[in-house]
Design an enzyme around this catalytic site. Sequence first.
Site, mmCIF file in Angstrom:
data_model
loop_
_atom_site.group_PDB
_atom_site.id
_atom_site.type_symbol
_atom_site.label_atom_id
_atom_site.label_comp_id
_atom_site.label_asym_id
_atom_site.label_seq_id
_atom_site.Cartn_x
_atom_site.Cartn_y
_atom_site.Cartn_z
ATOM 1 N N ASP A 151 -3.939 27.301 22.847
ATOM 2 C CA ASP A 151 -4.921 28.026 23.657
ATOM 3 C C ASP A 151 -5.325 27.292 24.930
ATOM 4 O O ASP A 151 -5.116 26.094 25.078
ATOM 5 C CB ASP A 151 -6.201 28.221 22.842
ATOM 6 C CG ASP A 151 -6.986 26.915 22.687
ATOM 7 O OD1 ASP A 151 -6.379 25.918 22.241
ATOM 8 O OD2 ASP A 151 -8.173 26.889 23.045
ATOM 9 N N ASP B 32 -0.345 15.264 21.364
ATOM 10 C CA ASP B 32 -0.654 14.882 22.743
ATOM 11 C C ASP B 32 -0.929 13.374 22.744
ATOM 12 O O ASP B 32 -0.005 12.574 22.864
ATOM 13 C CB ASP B 32 -1.851 15.722 23.208
ATOM 14 C CG ASP B 32 -2.185 15.539 24.672
ATOM 15 O OD1 ASP B 32 -1.391 14.911 25.389
ATOM 16 O OD2 ASP B 32 -3.234 16.024 25.114
ATOM 17 N N GLU C 22 1.764 20.642 12.697
ATOM 18 C CA GLU C 22 0.915 20.542 13.890
ATOM 19 C C GLU C 22 1.540 21.347 15.028
ATOM 20 O O GLU C 22 2.765 21.531 15.077
ATOM 21 C CB GLU C 22 0.777 19.050 14.253
ATOM 22 C CG GLU C 22 0.035 18.715 15.521
ATOM 23 C CD GLU C 22 -1.438 19.111 15.566
ATOM 24 O OE1 GLU C 22 -1.724 20.296 15.330
ATOM 25 O OE2 GLU C 22 -2.268 18.240 15.886
ATOM 26 N N ASP C 23 0.703 21.835 15.929
ATOM 27 C CA ASP C 23 1.236 22.575 17.080
ATOM 28 C C ASP C 23 1.749 21.621 18.150
ATOM 29 O O ASP C 23 2.842 21.783 18.674
ATOM 30 C CB ASP C 23 0.196 23.552 17.655
ATOM 31 C CG ASP C 23 -1.122 22.875 18.046
ATOM 32 O OD1 ASP C 23 -1.328 21.692 17.697
ATOM 33 O OD2 ASP C 23 -1.950 23.530 18.687
ATOM 34 N N LYS D 280 4.269 15.435 23.428
ATOM 35 C CA LYS D 280 4.280 14.890 24.790
ATOM 36 C C LYS D 280 4.546 13.385 24.668
ATOM 37 O O LYS D 280 3.598 12.598 24.542
ATOM 38 C CB LYS D 280 2.931 15.140 25.475
ATOM 39 C CG LYS D 280 2.587 16.606 25.664
ATOM 40 C CD LYS D 280 1.227 16.776 26.339
ATOM 41 C CE LYS D 280 0.827 18.232 26.440
ATOM 42 N NZ LYS D 280 -0.560 18.430 26.912
ATOM 43 N N PHE E 294 -0.292 20.828 30.683
ATOM 44 C CA PHE E 294 -1.068 21.642 29.749
ATOM 45 C C PHE E 294 -0.301 22.925 29.461
ATOM 46 O O PHE E 294 0.105 23.629 30.383
ATOM 47 C CB PHE E 294 -2.456 21.962 30.312
ATOM 48 C CG PHE E 294 -3.380 22.446 29.251
ATOM 49 C CD1 PHE E 294 -4.028 21.548 28.417
ATOM 50 C CD2 PHE E 294 -3.577 23.802 29.041
ATOM 51 C CE1 PHE E 294 -4.859 21.992 27.390
ATOM 52 C CE2 PHE E 294 -4.400 24.262 28.021
ATOM 53 C CZ PHE E 294 -5.046 23.361 27.200
ATOM 54 N N VAL E 295 -0.093 23.217 28.183
ATOM 55 C CA VAL E 295 0.689 24.398 27.803
ATOM 56 C C VAL E 295 -0.105 25.327 26.896
ATOM 57 O O VAL E 295 -1.032 24.887 26.206
ATOM 58 C CB VAL E 295 2.025 24.003 27.111
ATOM 59 C CG1 VAL E 295 2.957 23.302 28.077
ATOM 60 C CG2 VAL E 295 1.771 23.143 25.885
ATOM 61 N N ARG F 82 -3.542 32.422 22.752
ATOM 62 C CA ARG F 82 -2.809 31.994 21.558
ATOM 63 C C ARG F 82 -1.748 33.017 21.164
ATOM 64 O O ARG F 82 -0.776 32.706 20.516
ATOM 65 C CB ARG F 82 -3.768 31.819 20.371
ATOM 66 C CG ARG F 82 -4.770 30.679 20.533
ATOM 67 C CD ARG F 82 -5.496 30.427 19.212
ATOM 68 N NE ARG F 82 -6.699 29.623 19.364
ATOM 69 C CZ ARG F 82 -6.719 28.292 19.390
ATOM 70 N NH1 ARG F 82 -5.614 27.611 19.286
ATOM 71 N NH2 ARG F 82 -7.862 27.644 19.506
HETATM 72 P P1 IMP Z 1 -4.128 14.822 20.252
HETATM 73 O O1 IMP Z 1 -5.131 14.438 19.200
HETATM 74 O O2 IMP Z 1 -4.478 14.245 21.615
HETATM 75 O O3 IMP Z 1 -2.707 14.543 19.877
HETATM 76 O O4 IMP Z 1 -4.309 16.354 20.479
HETATM 77 C C1 IMP Z 1 -3.834 17.298 19.630
HETATM 78 C C2 IMP Z 1 -4.587 18.597 19.794
HETATM 79 O O5 IMP Z 1 -5.031 18.818 21.154
HETATM 80 C C3 IMP Z 1 -3.634 19.731 19.493
HETATM 81 O O6 IMP Z 1 -3.680 20.066 18.131
HETATM 82 C C4 IMP Z 1 -4.115 20.833 20.399
HETATM 83 O O7 IMP Z 1 -5.108 21.586 19.728
HETATM 84 C C5 IMP Z 1 -4.753 20.132 21.575
HETATM 85 N N1 IMP Z 1 -3.822 20.057 22.728
HETATM 86 C C6 IMP Z 1 -3.218 18.970 23.234
HETATM 87 N N2 IMP Z 1 -2.446 19.259 24.293
HETATM 88 C C7 IMP Z 1 -2.557 20.606 24.480
HETATM 89 C C8 IMP Z 1 -1.974 21.538 25.414
HETATM 90 O O8 IMP Z 1 -1.191 21.207 26.321
HETATM 91 N N3 IMP Z 1 -2.342 22.833 25.263
HETATM 92 C C9 IMP Z 1 -3.193 23.277 24.295
HETATM 93 N N4 IMP Z 1 -3.742 22.439 23.394
HETATM 94 C C10 IMP Z 1 -3.444 21.119 23.481
#
Ligand code: IMP
Length: 181
Positions: A159, A103, A99-100, A131, A152-153, A165
């Site tokens: 992206d 969040d 995973e990137d 995070k 936000f990064v 990206r």
């Molecule tokens: P989660 O389901 O809230 O953990 O979100 C994960 C997905 O949200 C990641 O795979 C990203 O695609 C996107 N995401 C969350 N935070 C960021 C950020 O700071 N920058 C860009 N994409 C984000």
Amino acid sequence: MIAEKYNLETLISAEEIKQRVKEIAADLSRKFSDEVPILIGILNGSFIFLADLMRTMTIECEMDFIKLASYAGQSSTGTVKLVKDISADITGRHVVIVEDIVDSGLTIKFLRDRLTGAAPKSVTVVSLLMKPEVADLDFEIDYVGFKIPPDFVVGYGLDYNQKMRQLPAIYRITELDSNNG
Ligand code: IMP
């Protein structure tokens, strides 16, 4: 150009990312030294991380991608939708989710549950970024590249409205420009 347009501030340099990717690749190569794991990248954000990670690993491995979309909606309990499934059969395989960024944790939770349902031999979770102040998880992320503040990064696969990206490092956006979506 892009950095000035969006007023980007470097949070993690390309060199720091390279070094950390090397460390995680070495850990995974050790952990699965006698196995052939399958890396499952979550599109779109993880494509660069997965490519660099895989090229730095010293053991045989395979890869596939899955695409998910999450809808946070009005409440904190968002839902995740499957957009593109993996084509590999992961039953009895060592699976490494790549995973990137974690969040809220919703995406990674959904995927881990879904893949576990296919009876793999093991599931390991790797995320370049996390995070921790935001994430609400009832399991550990096995390998985290960097823990970051809840900003936000962008860059290195991540992206803002599908852009940025290709940037080589991880940047914090200090000014979001609503005209550039
Ligand atoms: P989660 O389901 O809230 O953990 O979100 C994960 C997905 O949200 C990641 O795979 C990203 O695609 C996107 N995401 C969350 N935070 C960021 C950020 O700071 N920058 C860009 N994409 C984000």
